[in-house]
Design an enzyme around this catalytic site. Structure first.
Site, PDB file in Angstrom:
ATOM      1  N   ASP A  97       0.832  -1.205   0.000  1.00  0.00           N
ATOM      2  CA  ASP A  97       0.000   0.000   0.000  1.00  0.00           C
ATOM      3  C   ASP A  97       0.864   1.252   0.000  1.00  0.00           C
ATOM      4  OD1 ASP A  97       0.637  -0.883   2.752  1.00  0.00           O
ATOM      5  OD2 ASP A  97      -0.431   0.936   3.362  1.00  0.00           O
ATOM      6  N   GLU A 187      -0.165  -0.931   5.742  1.00  0.00           N
ATOM      7  CA  GLU A 187       0.839  -0.445   6.693  1.00  0.00           C
ATOM      8  C   GLU A 187       0.689   1.045   6.928  1.00  0.00           C
ATOM      9  OE1 GLU A 187       4.927   1.195   7.809  1.00  0.00           O
ATOM     10  OE2 GLU A 187       3.561   1.680   6.156  1.00  0.00           O
TER      11      GLU A 187
END
Length: 423
Positions: A97, A187
């Site tokens: 991400d 994250e």
């Protein structure tokens, strides 16, 4: 002729396929995988699952038999050992991400041979020479057109791990024990380890490849909590609001206004100083909330910050009859320093691997967190290593290919060191 900098000369005969590494990275950043902090799904965006599927296919194509993407979007694979006996499994971890703090759709990467000076972007923005370390002169940098972030945080780490995995599969002469590849989701919004089963990781040590400049081993991170204050007021038509309306928006604004401005803020702190950072106000007259992050290298400071917020809220309630408030403090992650003490080799071997490459290294603190913060707290020592990302979370973000090569070569040396250990 361009004079190559020390960085450009660090690895004269790389074992990695440098052009393939570049191609990987450029392709990965063009997949919009920004995390969505407002989503209740996991992963929080479909782009993360899409990129994970691509990575899983690539790992399978390398000949890695157990490569798979689980129901949570996490990508797993094991590069088999080339040394006999029971050697420690090493986990290499990065996140797919990217930050939701800047546009991430339609990334248009450009590769620049950097010879000094400013870098002009198509948007009109400029990456100034002062934003580029002097030692990167003579290297190849990857930027965007200035309308989006790049996603080097942490697709640089993803590309490095993927290229190392393929190099290891192609080179049985490179010594290593089992290497667990783990590519995580979300994250950037604090949920990178939520769905990780440590029994499935089954590793003695892990490394997140999620740092900046080359030659850096991050051995401390912030400790972190989240705070949400929700004010409840009373909405009525403003024409008849006198002595009746209780405006939750004003209360939320007052809370932000009373937080310190000349200290305890990201704008005024560095080094080991912590902060309270309000990053979102949402709602209306009847109900409004303020979202904040609390950061410090000392966990005890987080309790003090929480009490500080509660004190401000209490004062606002005293001044506003009829107003109510709910204060929620959420534990996020803790400084990984203490956990690393249980396995000092996790850092010592990283230092030795740089030494074997002839590259100076340094241990640093990171004013942020990584998946490694939470993995270490859960019992898996996980230092953070460089990946060549710069100006992260910004439309002026860039990555250095030469530093990515150094990071990959460092991992090969590091795995060789662990291969010499017994369980």
């Amino acid at each position: 002729m361009t004079n190559k900098s020390a960085v450009a000369q660090c690895i004269t005969s790389p074992r990695l396929n440098v052009e393939r590494l570049l191609e990987r990275f450029v392709s990965y950043v063009q997949v919009d995988s920004a995390a969505n902090p407002n989503s209740s799904c996991y992963p929080s965006s479909e782009g993360q699952r899409e990129l994970g599927a691509i990575l899983c296919q690539e790992l399978s194509a390398m000949g890695i038999e157990d490569a798979h993407q689980d129901e949570n979007g996490l990508v797993w694979a094991t590069v088999p050992a080339t040394v006999p006996g029971e050697t420690p499994t090493v986990c290499l971890c990065s996140h797919v991400d990217t930050s939701p703090e800047a546009p991430a759709s339609g990334v248009k990467p450009q590769v620049v041979r950097y010879d000094g000076g400013d870098i002009a972007l198509a948007s009109g923005d400029i990456i100034t020479e002062s934003e580029i370390p002097r030692e990167l002169k003579g290297t190849r940098l990857i930027t965007t057109d200035g309308s989006t972030l790049l996603g080097g945080d942490d697709k640089a780490g993803v590309a490095i791990i993927m290229e190392v995995a393929e190099t290891l599969m192609e080179r049985p002469d490179l010594q290593r024990g089992p290497v667990r590849v783990l590519l995580t989701c979300d994250e950037e919004i604090g949920h990178g380890t939520d769905k990780i089963d440590l029994k499935k990781v089954d590793a003695a040590v892990a490394y997140t490849i999620d740092g900046g400049d080359h030659g850096v081993i991050d051995v401390e991170t912030f400790s972190a909590d989240g705070a949400t204050v929700t004010f409840s007021g009373y909405n009525i038509h403003p024409a008849i609001g006198k002595d009746k309306m209780i405006n939750a928006v004003r209360a939320a604004a007052e809370l932000v206004a009373r937080l310190p401005k000349d200290h305890q803020s990201p704008e005024t702190t560095d080094g080991r100083d912590g902060f309270i950072h309000p990053y979102a106000i949402e709602g209306g007259v009847a109900e409004a909330s303020v979202k904040m992050i609390l950061r410090s290298f000392e966990s005890s400071d987080l309790n003090a910050y929480a009490d500080q917020i509660r004190s401000i809220v209490a004062a606002i309630l005293d001044e506003t009859p009829g107003l109510s408030a709910d204060v929620q403090i959420t534990r996020q992650y803790r400084n990984l320093h203490e956990g690393l003490q249980s396995l000092p080799e996790s850092v010592e071997f990283a230092e030795r691997a740089f030494d074997q490459l002839g590259i100076a290294c340094k241990k640093e603190i990171i004013r942020g967190g990584t998946d490694g913060s939470q993995l270490t707290e859960k019992g898996l020592p996980t230092p953070n290593l460089s990946s060549g990302q710069h100006n992260i979370h910004s439309i002026k973000e860039y990555a250095c290919l030469d530093e990515m090569v150094i990071a990959g070569e460092h991992l090969i040396e590091l795995l060789d060191l662990w291969a010499g250990q017994s369980r």
